[in-house]
Design an enzyme around this catalytic site. Structure first.
Site, PDB file in Angstrom:
ATOM      1  CE  LYS A  60       5.343  -7.542 -64.442  1.00 51.27           C
ATOM      2  NZ  LYS A  60       4.808  -6.200 -64.195  1.00 51.27           N
ATOM      3  CD  GLN A 104       3.450  -3.758 -66.549  1.00 56.78           C
ATOM      4  OE1 GLN A 104       3.185  -4.697 -65.780  1.00 56.78           O
ATOM      5  NE2 GLN A 104       4.657  -3.260 -66.654  1.00 56.78           N
ATOM      6  CG  ASP A 127       2.765  -3.924 -58.825  1.00 54.53           C
ATOM      7  OD1 ASP A 127       3.845  -4.495 -59.022  1.00 54.53           O
ATOM      8  OD2 ASP A 127       1.989  -3.571 -59.736  1.00 54.53           O
TER       9      ASP A 127
END
Ligand code: GUN
Length: 299
Positions: A60, A104, A127
């Site tokens: 990422k 995460q 997200d």
């Protein structure tokens, strides 16, 4: 081209590596032409040192830096309290330089993940996991950022012109990260969707009726090739590390001789997730600047 048109003895490879490059190039182009001011900034909170999470987060970071975005990983100890983590999120929510926040997953067991995801400002929720954004997806309002992995799968289908309208999609796995959101996205694209999970009896029977299979179980080779209907499109979300160090999906590799199109592992869904994270970071930043961000899923 429709799904039944592409039946062939060796499946079309849905090349996520190639398509993600095309998407990243578009993001780079849009940033160069439509973005003014400081580059979009993504902050990732990485709690503990789960080896798989370390790898995902480093991908990422690399992708965002390649695009000239600002990205930062904030590493936090596995022993951090939920309260401390919520405090960190609160300061990121209030930091005007930060456009996108990602926590995460998975988080250590003593932390309530849902409470943490709810603490992210929905406008910075890269997200798309905040209940407000998930609720919008459920009700048919397109949020600015859609969950990256399922969004990547739909973009992959779009790239290869594979329409799911009127098709039966069987989703194996009911996680909030993949199973539930991909089911909703396929439903929005007019598929008939069946969601299966560990307590579903006779999965082979259901899969024998599936025009589209999404395998998101997290178990190597769980879906046997001969369970899949000939000519089906198979999206394999699994990235399972084997003892010999190789990666393997949730579906047996032999499915390439049965399906019409298959995502490889690695090189299928994985790179699309990263590309969609970049798309989402840019879209959140644009929305925060007051720019209009066009829907793409529910057009
Ligand atoms: N862990 C595995 N996939 C994901 C994802 O898409 N987002 C986050 N935040 N954590 C993950």
């Amino acid at each position: 081209m429709t799904i039944s048109d592409v039946e062939q003895s060796h499946a079309l490879r849905l090349d996520g590596k190639h398509v993600s490059k095309a998407i990243l190039a578009e993001v780079g182009q849009e940033l160069a032409t439509c973005w003014k001011g400081q580059p979009p900034k993504l902050v990732v909170l990485l709690v503990g040192n789960d080896p798989a999470s370390e790898v995902y987060v480093s991908h990422k970071m690399k992708a965002s830096q390649k695009l000239g975005m600002t990205s930062e990983t904030r590493r936090l100890p596995a022993t951090i309290s939920e309260h401390e983590l919520l405090d960190r999120l609160d300061s990121l929510n209030h930091d005007p330089d930060v456009h996108a926040i990602l926590v995460q997953l998975p988080l250590p067991g003593h932390i309530n993940s849902q409470r943490v995801l709810e603490a992210i400002d929905p406008r910075k929720d890269v997200d798309g996991f905040h209940p407000l954004n998930m609720g919008q997806l459920l009700t048919g309002i397109e949020p600015v950022a859609l969950p990256c992995t399922p969004a990547g799968m739909v973009r992959l289908l779009d790239y290869y012109d594979l329409s799911v309208a009127g098709k039966h999609a069987v989703v194996v796995g009911r996680s909030n990260i993949v199973g539930k959101p991909i089911s909703l996205m396929l439903l929005h694209r007019h598929a008939t969707v069946t969601i299966c999970h560990s307590r579903t009896p006779d999965l082979p029977h259901l899969l024998s009726q599936a025009d589209v299979v999404v395998a998101a179980i997290g178990r190597p080779n769980y879906v046997q090739a001969d369970w899949v209907k000939p000519g089906a499109v198979v999206l394999d979300v699994g990235i399972n590390r084997m003892e010999d160090g190789s990666l393997c999906g949730d579906v047996e590799k032999a499915v390439v001789h049965r399906a019409s199109a298959v995502t490889p592992v690695p090189g299928g869904v994985g790179p699309m997730t990263i590309a969609m994270l970049m798309v989402n970071t840019m879209r959140l930043a644009q929305a925060q600047q007051g720019q209009t961000v066009k829907p793409w899923l529910m057009t």
